[in-house]
Motif scaffolding. Sequence first.
Motif, mmCIF file in Angstrom:
data_model
loop_
_atom_site.group_PDB
_atom_site.id
_atom_site.type_symbol
_atom_site.label_atom_id
_atom_site.label_comp_id
_atom_site.label_asym_id
_atom_site.label_seq_id
_atom_site.Cartn_x
_atom_site.Cartn_y
_atom_site.Cartn_z
ATOM 1 N N ALA A 143 9.741 -11.058 -10.618
ATOM 2 C CA ALA A 143 8.903 -10.018 -10.150
ATOM 3 C C ALA A 143 9.568 -9.169 -9.333
ATOM 4 O O ALA A 143 9.390 -8.003 -9.200
ATOM 5 N N ASN A 144 10.331 -9.511 -8.384
ATOM 6 C CA ASN A 144 11.065 -8.907 -7.360
ATOM 7 C C ASN A 144 11.993 -7.855 -8.172
ATOM 8 O O ASN A 144 12.065 -6.429 -7.761
ATOM 9 N N GLN A 145 12.708 -8.261 -9.075
ATOM 10 C CA GLN A 145 13.516 -7.509 -9.982
ATOM 11 C C GLN A 145 12.751 -6.134 -10.653
ATOM 12 O O GLN A 145 12.982 -5.243 -10.734
ATOM 13 N N TYR A 167 2.133 -7.771 -12.369
ATOM 14 C CA TYR A 167 3.402 -8.694 -12.601
ATOM 15 C C TYR A 167 3.809 -9.274 -11.313
ATOM 16 O O TYR A 167 4.177 -8.653 -10.411
ATOM 17 N N ALA A 168 3.286 -10.526 -11.079
ATOM 18 C CA ALA A 168 3.466 -10.825 -9.934
ATOM 19 C C ALA A 168 4.153 -12.521 -9.745
ATOM 20 O O ALA A 168 4.383 -13.141 -11.041
ATOM 21 N N ASP A 169 4.781 -13.176 -8.540
ATOM 22 C CA ASP A 169 5.337 -14.257 -8.514
ATOM 23 C C ASP A 169 4.265 -15.181 -8.943
ATOM 24 O O ASP A 169 3.007 -15.223 -8.194
ATOM 25 N N ALA A 170 4.612 -16.393 -9.551
ATOM 26 C CA ALA A 170 3.786 -17.697 -9.659
ATOM 27 C C ALA A 170 3.691 -18.190 -8.252
ATOM 28 O O ALA A 170 4.481 -18.152 -7.405
ATOM 29 N N LYS A 171 2.698 -19.058 -7.946
ATOM 30 C CA LYS A 171 2.476 -19.840 -6.921
ATOM 31 C C LYS A 171 3.676 -20.524 -6.431
ATOM 32 O O LYS A 171 4.147 -20.573 -5.158
ATOM 33 N N THR A 178 3.551 -14.419 -13.012
ATOM 34 C CA THR A 178 2.138 -14.194 -13.851
ATOM 35 C C THR A 178 2.017 -12.734 -14.247
ATOM 36 O O THR A 178 2.413 -12.042 -13.567
ATOM 37 N N ILE A 179 1.107 -12.476 -15.197
ATOM 38 C CA ILE A 179 0.838 -11.240 -15.367
ATOM 39 C C ILE A 179 -0.786 -11.228 -15.753
ATOM 40 O O ILE A 179 -1.202 -12.023 -16.414
ATOM 41 N N ARG A 180 -1.568 -10.217 -15.003
ATOM 42 C CA ARG A 180 -2.911 -10.260 -15.220
ATOM 43 C C ARG A 180 -3.275 -8.785 -15.330
ATOM 44 O O ARG A 180 -2.666 -7.832 -14.744
ATOM 45 N N GLN A 217 -1.921 -10.139 -2.413
ATOM 46 C CA GLN A 217 -1.122 -10.828 -3.492
ATOM 47 C C GLN A 217 0.002 -11.475 -2.809
ATOM 48 O O GLN A 217 0.697 -11.069 -1.866
ATOM 49 N N LEU A 218 0.365 -12.591 -3.213
ATOM 50 C CA LEU A 218 1.278 -13.603 -2.771
ATOM 51 C C LEU A 218 2.725 -12.984 -3.256
ATOM 52 O O LEU A 218 2.824 -12.482 -4.239
ATOM 53 N N SER A 219 3.671 -12.907 -2.221
ATOM 54 C CA SER A 219 4.919 -12.551 -2.462
ATOM 55 C C SER A 219 5.632 -13.789 -1.975
ATOM 56 O O SER A 219 5.902 -14.226 -0.569
#
Length: 704
Positions: free
Chosen positions: A561-563, A658-662, A674-676, A688-690
């Motif tokens: 997700a960072n990339q 497009y985010a980091d999973a927990k 995760t993608i939502r 949103q969690l980073s």
Amino acid sequence: MKHLILTCFFCLTLFSGAQAQQLKSPNKAFTMDFSLQNDGTPTYALKYKNKEVIKTSKLGLVLKNDQKSLLNDFTIVDTKTATFDENWKPVWGEVAEIRNHYNELAVTLNQKGTDRQIVIRFRLFDEGLGFRYEFPTQKNLTYFVIKEERTQFAMTGDHTAFWIPGDYDTQEYDFTTSKLSEIRGLNEKARTANVSQTSFSTTGVQTSLMMKSTDGLYINLHEAALIDYSCMHLNLDDKNMIFESWLTPDAIGDKGYMQAPNSSPWRTIMVSDDARDILASKMTLNLNEPSKIEDTSWIKPVKYIGVWWEMITGKSSWSYTNEYPSVQLGITDYSKAKPNGTHGATTANVKKYIDFAALHGFDAVLVEGWNQGWEDWFGHSKDYVFDFVTPYPDFDVKGIQEYAKSKGVKMMMHHETSGSIRNYERHMDKAYQFMNDNGYTSVKSGYVGNILPQGENHYNQWVVNHYQYAIEKAADYKIMVNAHEAVRPTGISRTYPNLIGNESARGTEYQSFGGSKPNHVTLLPFTRLIGGPMDYTPGIFEMDLSKLNPDNGSHVNSTIANQLALYVTMYSPLQMAADLPENYNRFLDAFQFIKDVAIDWSDSKYLEAEPGQYITVARKAKGTNNWFVGNVNGETSRTSNIKFDFLEKGKKYTATIYADAKDAHYKTNPQAYTIRTVTVTSKSKLSQLSVPGGGYAISIIERK
């Protein structure tokens, strides 16, 4: 016109003092005071919102050859003021239009005993101050050699600094975060190994230097319009907390050969109580001249892939054969050599990349190691290394170009100079014509290793002039330039917009050389990117590099997700999807963002920012109503909170997040994402969690 007259009348009234002059920014937030000390030494000081930012600091230059230095014994003979306000449109950029608005003071000084004159020109913007030395035509100061520039930046306290060591040859260092008083003790540890490096001081640092004061001011020191002059570093007097300019010398120790009329680059100081203002500033660009290229229709942003990462990781090689301990172009017969079986730039391999680019809509394919000479290219003080036109036997220039053209893909040229700039200039016209003849519209040039002639440095005046010559010569052939290992940019892309990218910092390749700090990408926009875009080469999906090369034990310190977010946070009109096609094929749902994200923008909003910790940016794709958001996070997990109030009111958008999973983590679980998809409007908010070394990316597409 009435506004201009009133402004100038105000300035003339304000600047009526003989030895002290004052200048205010258009929004009145900044005040700059200029004065002469009793011995005729010029000084300046800067305040922001009535807070002292730069204490009284000296100005001047030391000259060589027994000439009296330009340090003191000055009197003010003239002052001129002006206000300037315009809007201009960049060829490419973060925004479609840039406002250039400043108040100016030009102080003409005459030196007693020499009857020499210099002009110190100050421009005060709403973001900060730019100033430079100017040397008008005169009898008593025509040709002169600069031994050192003595520009001071006197700090008001022991600020927190985000710095890399002062070095004449490289910026490829991780950043160190420390107090100014701690730089001396940490400098040696911060100087990690590089193929070419020359440090000069235990308190020397490089610009762009980012700092934060204890009372919450963000301060950035840099330079703009580095033309025909040596690159400026900063040397810290850590007893008095005063930075002083330190120019890069040539092989005999000289730091600048001047012929009047001429001027120095601009010295820049940006200040704000909001870190986002530093990122959004266009002051560096505004201190450069308008474009000198009249027809810019051929200059276009590029999204590309390439035969590069497999070489960086050691999966394949630049060289064609292992049989020859040395080669001489025109003498060595490669047709008789046995191929090593690891060469990356083969016709068959390149066609695979072209197919992938065509399938996924990329503009171009970069190929490194295509030309003869790589067997002994580095570390031998070899002048005639490459001719930039002769391919290896397994690289079919014409066949590949025809194949790429049939697929609607352009090829990107690679020119590695091995630091032999005389050799590059010797072959440059022929090399650029070769590009024209074979359909190459852009070139990635490299300057790896020590500069030849021996004793020259990557950042001194003579070599800086070479980089400029290469850009201007490329413009003659309508070629876009992406220069690696060159001097860090200073906004020259406004004047020559065919300079679409530089490296000049620790890029993604270092993730294969042992890794970079997870917060590295939260600092580059505050430092290296102040002067212009970086070819950072993001988009790595396989973090365990032993899977590409068993002998490579490095790990990419980033989540997927960072990339993805880097395509938004690391602004550049030149963006590479750097990983191997097979790795993208494993994560096609995440790869979709790289395919979708724009590379040219009409608007940009900096939503969150703290140097070394996090950056969140929203950008509007040029010619559309679609937006893209990127968030990169440092070493501490956090929750990012943003509003979507930048969206057009009354419209609905589909946002793909497009985010980091927990349980994601840059080191232990980097491929967890995760993608939502959700519907958003200008009234929407996001929490949103980073994760550490993580982030998120969002594509926001207007619903029709």
